[in-house]
Design an enzyme around this catalytic site. Structure first.
Site, PDB file in Angstrom:
ATOM      1  N   SER A   1      17.577  21.708   4.924  1.00 20.99           N
ATOM      2  CA  SER A   1      17.794  20.557   4.341  1.00 20.99           C
ATOM      3  C   SER A   1      17.671  19.421   5.368  1.00 20.99           C
ATOM      4  CB  SER A   1      19.396  20.434   3.927  1.00 20.99           C
ATOM      5  OG  SER A   1      19.817  19.547   3.128  1.00 20.99           O
TER       6      SER A   1
ATOM      7  N   ASP B   1      16.440  23.800  -6.387  1.00 19.63           N
ATOM      8  CA  ASP B   1      17.083  23.038  -5.394  1.00 19.63           C
ATOM      9  C   ASP B   1      16.379  21.632  -5.580  1.00 19.63           C
ATOM     10  OD1 ASP B   1      18.030  21.628  -3.058  1.00 19.63           O
ATOM     11  OD2 ASP B   1      17.529  23.265  -1.912  1.00 19.63           O
TER      12      ASP B   1
END
Length: 199
Positions: free
Chosen positions: A89, A141
């Site tokens: 991330s 995601d």
């Protein structure tokens, strides 16, 4: 920074979003020219992550951390181990930019970015780095699929909500990210930053 004896690599691992400060870094989505010697004007990245990668790069240089790692286990050949950057991330985006910054000194560097934010690099920077960078996106995601335009819209909407909110501004932000984290954890991370309890 770690030495992986099994894989015979030196690994720089950068964690993902964990604190309120990290969320603010995520939202600092303007673009900034990458601070590399041979950078072209078109080589840009997510401003918050460029600044984070530059901070880590300078820390590694100032404290000579990679030299320490490469020379730690010379008896097993650690000085010849390849360098790998990894992260998830926010950490994946920062690791990708850090790999670009380190590439001049370590031309064999490789980066594995797990779910890095979408819109992380300009097209020119992305094309220049695709030979040594791999991004891994799992399932549905959303973070890697959000572009800079969508992130900027989210930031503007969040700022408008904060402005119009009657409750504590930081509490509004914490509740805005309830989908991504435990609210009490976010509030605990906010309290030390603010120096005061929530209202």
């Amino acid at each position: 920074i770690s030495i992986d004896h099994d894989k015979k690599v030196i690994d720089i691992s950068i964690r993902g979003t964990l604190s309120m400060k990290d969320i603010l870094t995520d939202l600092n989505a303007e673009s900034e020219i990458l601070p590399v010697a041979d950078a072209k004007e078109e080589w840009k990245g997510h401003k918050g992550m460029v600044q984070s990668a530059d901070y880590i790069y300078k820390k590694i240089k100032e404290e000579d951390l990679l030299s320490l790692a490469f020379n730690k286990l010379k008896e097993v050949g650690s000085e010849k181990f390849p360098l790998v950057c990894t992260g998830h991330s926010l950490g994946g985006g920062t690791a990708a930019i850090l790999a670009i910054l380190l590439r001049e000194e370590y031309p064999d560097i490789t980066c594995y970015a797990f779910s890095p934010p979408g819109g992380l690099l300009s097209e020119d920077a992305m094309l220049a780095s695709q030979s040594f960078m791999t991004s891994v996106v799992v399932g549905k995601d959303i973070v890697p699929r959000i572009g800079l335009n969508q992130l900027e819209t989210l930031r503007l909407q969040l700022m408008e909500e904060i402005k119009n909110s009657k409750q504590s501004k930081w509490k509004t932000i914490a509740h805005s990210f309830s989908c991504c984290s435990n609210i009490s954890t976010l509030e605990e991370n906010l309290d030390p930053m603010l120096g005061s309890p929530f209202i």
